[in-house]
Write an enzyme that holds these catalytic residues in place. Structure first.
Site, short mmCIF file in Angstrom:
data_model
loop_
_atom_site.label_atom_id
_atom_site.label_comp_id
_atom_site.label_asym_id
_atom_site.label_seq_id
_atom_site.Cartn_x
_atom_site.Cartn_y
_atom_site.Cartn_z
N ARG A 3 -11.44 2.24 -1.19
CA ARG A 3 -10.25 2.98 -0.78
C ARG A 3 -9.76 3.97 -1.85
O ARG A 3 -9.65 5.16 -1.59
CB ARG A 3 -9.11 2.00 -0.44
CG ARG A 3 -9.43 1.00 0.68
CD ARG A 3 -9.52 1.68 2.03
NE ARG A 3 -9.77 0.76 3.11
CZ ARG A 3 -8.83 0.13 3.81
NH1 ARG A 3 -7.57 0.32 3.54
NH2 ARG A 3 -9.17 -0.67 4.81
N ARG A 20 -3.97 5.34 8.69
CA ARG A 20 -2.82 4.91 7.88
C ARG A 20 -2.04 6.08 7.26
O ARG A 20 -0.98 5.87 6.69
CB ARG A 20 -3.25 3.92 6.79
CG ARG A 20 -3.75 2.59 7.37
CD ARG A 20 -3.66 1.46 6.38
NE ARG A 20 -2.27 1.10 6.06
CZ ARG A 20 -1.92 0.18 5.16
NH1 ARG A 20 -2.87 -0.48 4.51
NH2 ARG A 20 -0.65 -0.09 4.91
N ALA A 78 -5.69 -8.67 10.17
CA ALA A 78 -5.73 -7.24 9.83
C ALA A 78 -6.26 -7.03 8.42
O ALA A 78 -6.30 -5.90 7.92
CB ALA A 78 -4.33 -6.65 9.94
N ASN A 100 0.80 -1.23 0.00
CA ASN A 100 0.00 0.00 0.00
C ASN A 100 0.83 1.28 0.00
O ASN A 100 0.28 2.38 0.08
CB ASN A 100 -0.94 0.02 1.22
CG ASN A 100 -1.93 -1.12 1.18
OD1 ASN A 100 -2.02 -1.91 2.11
ND2 ASN A 100 -2.66 -1.24 0.08
N ASP A 132 -6.32 -6.20 -4.64
CA ASP A 132 -5.42 -7.36 -4.49
C ASP A 132 -5.94 -8.41 -3.52
O ASP A 132 -5.31 -9.44 -3.31
CB ASP A 132 -3.98 -6.92 -4.13
CG ASP A 132 -3.85 -6.36 -2.73
OD1 ASP A 132 -4.85 -6.21 -2.01
OD2 ASP A 132 -2.69 -6.04 -2.35
N CYS A 181 0.02 -8.39 0.17
CA CYS A 181 0.00 -7.09 0.86
C CYS A 181 1.32 -6.82 1.59
O CYS A 181 1.65 -5.67 1.87
CB CYS A 181 -1.12 -7.05 1.91
SG CYS A 181 -2.73 -7.51 1.30
N HIS A 230 -9.74 -4.04 -1.12
CA HIS A 230 -8.65 -3.70 -2.04
C HIS A 230 -8.70 -4.69 -3.20
O HIS A 230 -8.98 -5.88 -2.98
CB HIS A 230 -7.27 -3.88 -1.37
CG HIS A 230 -6.78 -2.72 -0.55
ND1 HIS A 230 -6.04 -2.90 0.61
CD2 HIS A 230 -6.87 -1.38 -0.74
CE1 HIS A 230 -5.71 -1.72 1.09
NE2 HIS A 230 -6.20 -0.78 0.30
N1 ARG Z 1 -5.28 -3.28 7.76
C1 ARG Z 1 -4.84 -2.86 6.45
C2 ARG Z 1 -5.88 -1.92 5.84
O1 ARG Z 1 -7.06 -2.13 6.06
C3 ARG Z 1 -4.59 -4.05 5.58
C4 ARG Z 1 -4.00 -3.70 4.25
C5 ARG Z 1 -3.84 -4.87 3.33
N2 ARG Z 1 -3.12 -4.53 2.18
C6 ARG Z 1 -3.46 -4.83 0.91
N3 ARG Z 1 -2.63 -4.54 -0.03
N4 ARG Z 1 -4.62 -5.37 0.63
O2 ARG Z 1 -5.56 -1.00 5.15
#
Ligand code: ARG
Length: 270
Positions: A137, A88, A256, A69, A168, A262, A166
């Protein structure tokens, strides 16, 4: 080795807030020692295929382990992320500093545009096609800058299931022009775009059982796929198409909402 990735050790990893449905029931539930073991095992395996750069872990940014990310890298250019959630945003300066120090040129999106890097932007190996996810997002407007900077063909896909927030988490472009994905994570129109762009024999649709175990969240290096879990049926299918499936369980990170992919940002994709 031609591939290079960026990872961040999980010294300060934990589920300390909730910004996706996986985190809601796992607040404070990470087994730190197990997380470290799983991360190191992934690191060892990935090291056999690629060079790995490490970002120094920092306290108070428990999701910074998810380096995918950080942004999007193409050659010497880095497009930094601008996170949807305040939780974040503090990671942004750490990622920026690392890329500047390594000599990358940074190209920023407008401040009002959200973008979560490779989480929502995945290259189709060996082509100039970039798949982008939106809905939870990343803002679809982020594609304008990417199109301007690189001569890319971009296909945007709308995500509709909050568990797969996301791109991915539910979609994985594979070598050989194939894609693996969980159909129910996408809007009807986006499913149609996948179908219009990828012929049926190159589409691998996975079950909900595989999807919730993050089978699509695979690190791909040519025909090698490193992923958390795949059912025997999916493993057979992938192997029969010539892929090598390497299972690396990262259950502590699934708490998470993140899997193998990720945890590693590609510094060399396309
Ligand atoms: N807890 C993180 C979030 O919600 C997890 C991110 C996972 N990353 C990803 N590339 N899918 O942002």
């Amino acid at each position: 080795m031609n591939s290079q990735f960026l990872m961040c050790p999980p010294d300060y990893f934990g589920v300390e807030y909730s910004i996706n449905p996986w985190m809601t029931h796992n607040l404070g539930c990470v087994d730190t020692d197990n997380a470290k073991k799983q991360w190191h095992s992934l690191f060892e395996t990935l090291s056999k295929f690629a060079n790995i750069e490490l970002l120094k872990p920092r306290p108070h940014v428990p999701d910074m382990v998810f380096t995918a990310n950080a942004g999007l890298v193409r050659k010497e250019l880095f497009i930094p992320s601008h996170f949807q959630h305040l939780e974040r945003r503090q990671e942004e300066t750490h990622f920026r500093k690392w890329f500047l120090r390594m000599g990358y040129r940074l190209k920023d999106l407008a401040d009002s545009v959200r973008f979560e890097g490779e989480g929502d932007a995945l290259f189709q190996p060996g082509s100039n096609l970039l798949w982008m996810g939106y809905g939870f997002r990343t803002d679809p407007q982020s594609q304008d800058l990417l199109k301007k900077l690189f001569s890319l063909r971009i296909i945007t896909l709308q995500l509709v299931d909050p568990r797969f927030y996301h791109l991915d988490t539910c979609f994985c472009p594979l070598s050989g022009g194939r894609v693996m994905y969980y159909p129910k994570a996408f809007s009807v129109d986006s499913l149609q775009s996948i179908k219009e762009n990828i012929p049926a024999q190159n589409r691998i649709e996975i079950s909900e059982e595989d999807a919730i175990h993050f089978a699509c969240n695979a690190i791909t290096i040519e025909n090698n796929l490193i992923l958390n879990h795949a059912s025997p049926t999916l493993i057979d299918r992938l192997q029969s198409l010539g892929y090598r499936v390497i299972l690396k369980p990262v259950g502590e990170f699934l708490k998470a909402g993140g899997g193998n992919k990720c945890l590693a940002l590609s510094l060399t994709s396309n």
